[in-house]
Design a protein around this motif. Sequence first.
Motif, PDB file in Angstrom:
ATOM      1  N   UNK A 224    -100.295-101.590  60.419  1.00 50.27           N
ATOM      2  CA  UNK A 224    -100.411-102.179  59.079  1.00 50.27           C
ATOM      3  C   UNK A 224    -101.833-102.065  58.544  1.00 50.27           C
ATOM      4  N   UNK A 225    -101.980-102.407  57.257  1.00 54.76           N
ATOM      5  CA  UNK A 225    -103.307-102.440  56.647  1.00 54.76           C
ATOM      6  C   UNK A 225    -104.199-103.489  57.308  1.00 54.76           C
ATOM      7  N   UNK A 226    -103.612-104.589  57.765  1.00 51.85           N
ATOM      8  CA  UNK A 226    -104.410-105.620  58.432  1.00 51.85           C
ATOM      9  C   UNK A 226    -105.041-105.075  59.707  1.00 51.85           C
ATOM     10  N   UNK A 227    -104.256-104.348  60.512  1.00 52.08           N
ATOM     11  CA  UNK A 227    -104.780-103.773  61.749  1.00 52.08           C
ATOM     12  C   UNK A 227    -105.807-102.691  61.447  1.00 52.08           C
ATOM     13  N   UNK A 228    -105.531-101.871  60.421  1.00 52.81           N
ATOM     14  CA  UNK A 228    -106.482-100.824  60.047  1.00 52.81           C
ATOM     15  C   UNK A 228    -107.795-101.424  59.558  1.00 52.81           C
ATOM     16  N   UNK A 229    -107.724-102.537  58.830  1.00 51.99           N
ATOM     17  CA  UNK A 229    -108.940-103.181  58.356  1.00 51.99           C
ATOM     18  C   UNK A 229    -109.808-103.689  59.491  1.00 51.99           C
ATOM     19  N   UNK A 230    -109.179-104.262  60.519  1.00 52.54           N
ATOM     20  CA  UNK A 230    -109.925-104.727  61.697  1.00 52.54           C
ATOM     21  C   UNK A 230    -110.609-103.549  62.384  1.00 52.54           C
ATOM     22  N   UNK A 231    -109.862-102.425  62.554  1.00 51.25           N
ATOM     23  CA  UNK A 231    -110.417-101.254  63.225  1.00 51.25           C
ATOM     24  C   UNK A 231    -111.616-100.694  62.459  1.00 51.25           C
ATOM     25  N   UNK A 232    -111.505-100.609  61.126  1.00 49.33           N
ATOM     26  CA  UNK A 232    -112.606-100.058  60.333  1.00 49.33           C
ATOM     27  C   UNK A 232    -113.829-100.962  60.371  1.00 49.33           C
ATOM     28  N   UNK A 233    -113.636-102.265  60.335  1.00 49.08           N
ATOM     29  CA  UNK A 233    -114.786-103.169  60.429  1.00 49.08           C
ATOM     30  C   UNK A 233    -115.448-103.059  61.801  1.00 49.08           C
ATOM     31  N   UNK A 234    -114.632-102.835  62.846  1.00 48.95           N
ATOM     32  CA  UNK A 234    -115.186-102.637  64.187  1.00 48.95           C
ATOM     33  C   UNK A 234    -116.041-101.373  64.241  1.00 48.95           C
ATOM     34  N   UNK A 235    -115.710-100.397  63.420  1.00 51.00           N
ATOM     35  CA  UNK A 235    -116.459 -99.142  63.372  1.00 51.00           C
ATOM     36  C   UNK A 235    -117.643 -99.200  62.412  1.00 51.00           C
TER      37      UNK A 235
END
Length: 604
Positions: free
Chosen positions: A69-80
Amino acid sequence: MQKVFSMHHKSARNGWWTFLLLLFALQLRLELAVAEWDIKLESSDGIPESALLIFASNTWGYICGQNWTDQSAGVACRQLGYLGGVATFPKTMTDRPVLLMGVACNGSEAELRDCATNNGSCNSSRVAGVVCYQTQGPSVQLVGGKSHYGKAVFSMDHQQGLICSQGWSWVEASVLCRQMGFTQGYIVSDTYDSMGVTSVVLSDVKCDSWQLTSVFQCNHSRWGNISCPAGDMGLSVYCYGQVRLVGSSQETERMHLGRVEVNEAGRWYGICADIITNQAAEVMCRQLGFSTSEILLPGSFGVGVSGRINNLACTGLEDSLLECHYTTGSCKNYSLIAAVLCTRNVTSGLNFTLSAEYYGEVLATRYGVRGHVCRQGWDDVDAAVMCSQAGFQTGVALGVKLFGRYQPVWASKIQCTGHEASLSQCPYQLSMATDWRCASDLSPAGALCYNNRLPDSLVRMQDGKSQGQGRVEVYHDITGWGTVCNDGWTTADAAVFCRQLGFADGQAHPSAYTSPAGDQMKVLLSNLECTGKEGSILQCPSNGWMQAGLHCNHNTDAGVFCYTHGMWDLLNSFKTSSSQPWSFLRDSAVSLRGEVWACLLRWI
C-alpha cells in the motif's frame, strides 16, 4: 647489492599484504554495516521509482507485492531519506528471491522493520516498489478544459509531464479519474491545450481493473523523461463524479449526450425514462458543467446498469441530482433509462443523408452526431423528398432493421408535401422524450431511390401454378426485377404484398410457383417483418436492400397465395349463409384454390 634488493622486495610484498588486509577489512565492515531488514532501491540511476530491495538472511531480495500500500511505501521512502512515497509495482531487474511477505504498515512507523508482517506465501507475481519524492508527492490534474475533463498532467517534485495515450481504454481512464477523486471516466479524442507542458513522464499504462485508485498500481513505464509515439499528443480524459451520461462516444467540449446514471454509495443507478423532468435535466447538465439541457428519446444508448431511480423531484435550483428527492426501485411504466443532451454555447440544425448511395437508412446529423429518424409518419412522400435531395428523381419508403440502437433519435413524424427541396424543410418533431412507440421500435426510417419515374407497380407475382399464386418479385430500375428470400416469410408479409397488388388478403405459399427464377435475377430482400398494416412490403423492416444471406437463392424464393376476399370475411359469410352453403363455396373457389380450399373444407 643483492641484500639491498632482497630487502626492497620483501618490503613491497609486505605492502601488498597490508593493502589486501585493509581491503578485506573494509568490505567486512561494509557487510557488517548492513543490518537485517535494511532496504534500498534496486535502481541506482537517480530515478525515484524502483523496485524495493530488502536485506534478509544475508542476501538482498524483493518484497512481495501482495497487499503493498501507499502507507507501506511511505514508510520505506522515509527510511531511505525521502519526504514520502507511494506504492508501485515495477518490473524487476534480476532474479532475486522474494524475502518478505505481507508487509502491513499503518504509515506512522519509522522504518519498515517496525511494520506488521505475514510469513505466509506470496500469492502475487508482482514485487513491491516505490515512487519516492523529496518535496511534493505525485499528483494529476486536468488542464485545457474544466475540472472534470481535459489533458492529464502529472506533477512530482516540481516536475510536470504528460502521459502517452497509446493503449489506454476506459479502464485506465477510470483509474486515473479515481486517483483524482472521481468515480469513473473515459478517454476523449479532443486535443486540449497542455498549458505549456511538453515533456512526458509516463507511458505504457495497463491496468488490471478500473477499481484501482492510482495509475502507479498499474503496469507502466518508470517515471522519467520519455517520449510518446509519433502523433500521440498526450492523454485527455473525461471524469464522472456523481452523475454521468454514457452510451455515446461522440461527445465534444461543448456537447455531451447519453443515458443518465447517478452514483449513490458507490453504485450506479439509471433514471427511469417516465419520471425524468426538465428541471432534473437542468440540474444534471449544470452539474456536468453545461448550460443547456434537452431530454432525448430513451432507449438509444444501451441498457446500462440494473439499479433504477423510479421517483425524482427536482426544483431546478439544486447543485446536484442527489440533492433532489428520489427513491430507488423498479420503473413503474417503462424499463427504459432516460437520455439527456447537454450543450454549452452551441446550436445545431438537422442535416439528412442516406446511409448508402441510393438506398438505406435516413441518417439525421445534429451537433456532428449521426442519429436515426423514427419511422412513425414516414411515407413515400417523405422518401421522395429525401431521394430528390440526394440527386434522384423519386423514391419510396424502405424498411430498415437495427439489431441495437446506440445513437440518438433526432427526428420523428416528418410531414413533407413533396414540394420541398430537402428533408430539413419539411415539418418534423424534434422533442420525443415520451414517444414510447418510437423508443421501442428498432426500425428507423429508410428510403429506396429511383433514377426514373416509378412503374405502375413495384411488385408482381410470377410463374404461379394457378390464378392468384406465384413467386414474389420486387422492382428497382438499377437491379431490375428481383426476388424475396423465404427466410422469415410469413402470412403477415404475404397479406401486405397481396393488398399491394389489389387483392383483399393473402398467405405465404412456398410452392406457389412452377419454376425458380432465372440466374440473372438477384435476391433483393430477406427476413421481412411486416406487421400487416404497411402499404408496401418495401416499407417492412428487413435485413436491408440486397442484404440477403448467402443461403438465400432461387430455390428459396418466397411464394404467395392471394385472394379477393379476406379469409375471415369468407368464413363469416359461410357460417351465416342459411341457404345453399356449398354454392357459396363453389362461387368463392375463384379466390380459394389449392391448400386454402382444402384448409377451409377441413375447418368445416
